[in-house]
Design an enzyme around this catalytic site. Structure first.
Site, PDB file in Angstrom:
ATOM      1  N   HIS A 135       1.011  -1.164  -0.087  1.00 29.83           N
ATOM      2  CA  HIS A 135       0.301  -0.369  -0.020  1.00 29.83           C
ATOM      3  C   HIS A 135       0.982   1.953  -0.275  1.00 29.83           C
ATOM      4  CE1 HIS A 135      -4.215  -1.997   0.654  1.00 29.83           C
ATOM      5  NE2 HIS A 135      -3.540  -3.147   0.957  1.00 29.83           N
ATOM      6  N   TYR A 184      -9.546   4.507   8.240  1.00 25.82           N
ATOM      7  CA  TYR A 184      -9.051   4.874   9.931  1.00 25.82           C
ATOM      8  C   TYR A 184      -9.965   5.628   9.873  1.00 25.82           C
ATOM      9  CZ  TYR A 184      -4.720   1.880  10.430  1.00 25.82           C
ATOM     10  OH  TYR A 184      -3.537   1.545  10.315  1.00 25.82           O
ATOM     11  N   PRO A 234      -3.124  -1.454  19.199  1.00 29.25           N
ATOM     12  CA  PRO A 234      -2.995  -1.643  17.501  1.00 29.25           C
ATOM     13  C   PRO A 234      -2.735  -1.094  16.373  1.00 29.25           C
ATOM     14  CG  PRO A 234      -4.962  -2.888  17.742  1.00 29.25           C
ATOM     15  CD  PRO A 234      -4.400  -2.043  19.475  1.00 29.25           C
ATOM     16  N   LYS A 237       2.215  -1.197  15.200  1.00 34.71           N
ATOM     17  CA  LYS A 237       2.900  -1.311  15.614  1.00 34.71           C
ATOM     18  C   LYS A 237       3.828  -2.179  15.884  1.00 34.71           C
ATOM     19  CE  LYS A 237       4.492   2.266  13.777  1.00 34.71           C
ATOM     20  NZ  LYS A 237       4.626   2.251  12.314  1.00 34.71           N
TER      21      LYS A 237
END
Length: 397
Positions: A78, A208, A300, A304
């Protein structure tokens, strides 16, 4: 009583997750012998389905180690991510903002499958399904790892160094007296309800979203299987979330920009996970070293967890090589401080993404407005976007 076995190795590793497996491979490349012991069976390790987003440098490391063939075929690279708040949706061009770097969606369990197969093909030793694992003599020059094989046979690894890469609940951190551990913890008042669903691809990259009802995340596993999350009460019972309720919440939280529609389908896995931030700054005692989730946990939201574990053992492997090859322990002495610099930056980024994108029932109207201002600033500032992108693709070493 079964006769006790005794094995000698240079580095004994407890834990067959990302930290333990990457460390074993890195040490093997340096000509250093290691043995991994793991409480779960191989089937359990490889069958625990977890999302995975690999930072740019991790994919480069896997390719360099000869472990990236399947990732290259089946992973999804991506170049950007999408953020959304209210009716505003904007694209963060990771590659443009970071000089060509990007991230790759490749589930963690698939990474583990690849690493386990390669380690065994190289003749590496992994003992699965062990019990009663304990560290001994960690402050001497010959630390030991005691454990029992699945048939009950006791065994013991005599090592030059030992590593606790055994997660938050493993024996590694507990081998350091609680009174001597410096620990920092933040438990969030919300969790994630995650699903895997047979559904067509709805969007070309991750979304998001901050919605007045709470956070939502749209991601993918394959073109036919999607992984999605919604913010929920971490104490809730999954039985209170029938499929229809989950899809209704996802539609409301994600379908706020234009006439775009979320494609749904049959849910075949769902569960609720709590969110927390945790750091144990005491990452060494004697010849015991902690790595991965044994030393730190991140929510999450910042993607990371796996990447931070690999960063730990990249530093640790170099330090162990110097100690075992040249008798130079300066890298081992510096390991906690070196690793913690990166850990705290990842903790900061993960906390920032989490607080900015989630709705906290305890936050004041002022704090809510601040979160919205954070998103509005990010949407309109190239410099702010560059800072997020740099963290997202992985900070340089």
């Amino acid at each position: 009583m079964s006769q006790r076995n005794f094995t000698r190795t240079q580095v004994g590793i407890v834990g067959c997750g990302p930290a333990g497996l990457f460390l074993a491979h890195l040490l093997h490349r340096a000509g250093i012998e290691s043995v991994i012991v793991e409480s779960r069976t191989r089937e359990a390790v490889e069958g625990t389905i977890r999302a995975g987003l690999l930072e740019h440098w991790v994919t480069e490391l896997m390719r360099d180690m000869g472990l990236g063939d399947r990732m290259a075929r089946e992973g999804h690279a991506h170049d950007g991510i999408t953020l959304q708040y209210g009716a505003t949706r904007f694209h963060l061009p990771l590659d443009e903002l970071t000089g060509g770097k990007r991230v790759t969606l490749y589930p963690q369990h698939e990474v583990l499958i690849d690493l386990i197969a390669a380690r065994l093909a190289d003749g590496g030793r992994i003992h699965f399904g062990v019990s009663d694992t304990a560290f001994h003599d960690i402050e001497t020059d010959r630390p030991r790892i005691a454990f029992r094989h699945p048939d009950g046979t006791p065994d013991e690894l005599s090592c030059d160094y030992v590593v606790g890469a055994d997660g938050f609940h493993g024996p590694g951190r507990r081998a350091i007296p609680a009174a001597e551990r410096r620990e920092y913890d933040r438990t969030y008042p919300f969790g994630w309800l995650g699903i895997l669903a047979h559904a067509p691809l709805s969007w070309h990259e991750l979304i998001y979203a901050r919605h007045e009802e709470g956070f939502a995340l749209l991601t993918t596993r394959t073109p036919e299987i999607q992984r999605l999350y919604i913010q929920c009460d971490p104490r809730d019972d999954i039985a209170n979330w029938p499929d229809e309720r989950i899809w209704a919440a996802l539609h409301r939280r994600l379908e706020t920009a234009g006439d775009w529609k979320l494609a749904d389908g049959r849910i075949f896995q769902k569960g609720i996970i709590p969110l927390r931030s945790f750091v144990c700054e005491t990452m060494r005692r004697g010849r015991l070293f902690l790595a991965g989730d044994a030393a730190h946990i991140v929510p999450p939201t910042g993607a990371k967890g796996l990447n931070l574990a690999v960063a730990d053992v990249l530093v640790l492997s170099r330090a162990l090589e110097a100690a075992l090859r040249r008798g130079d322990e300066s890298g081992l002495d510096a390991y906690p401080a070196t690793a913690l610099r990166r850990i705290w930056k990842a903790e900061r980024f993960s906390w920032m993404m989490t607080t900015m994108l989630h709705v906290d029932a305890a936050e004041t109207p002022f704090e809510h407005r601040i979160r919205m201002a954070d998103l509005d600033f990010l949407a309109g500032s190239r410099n702010a976007q560059a800072a997020v992108a740099e963290n997202y693709v992985g900070l340089p070493f």
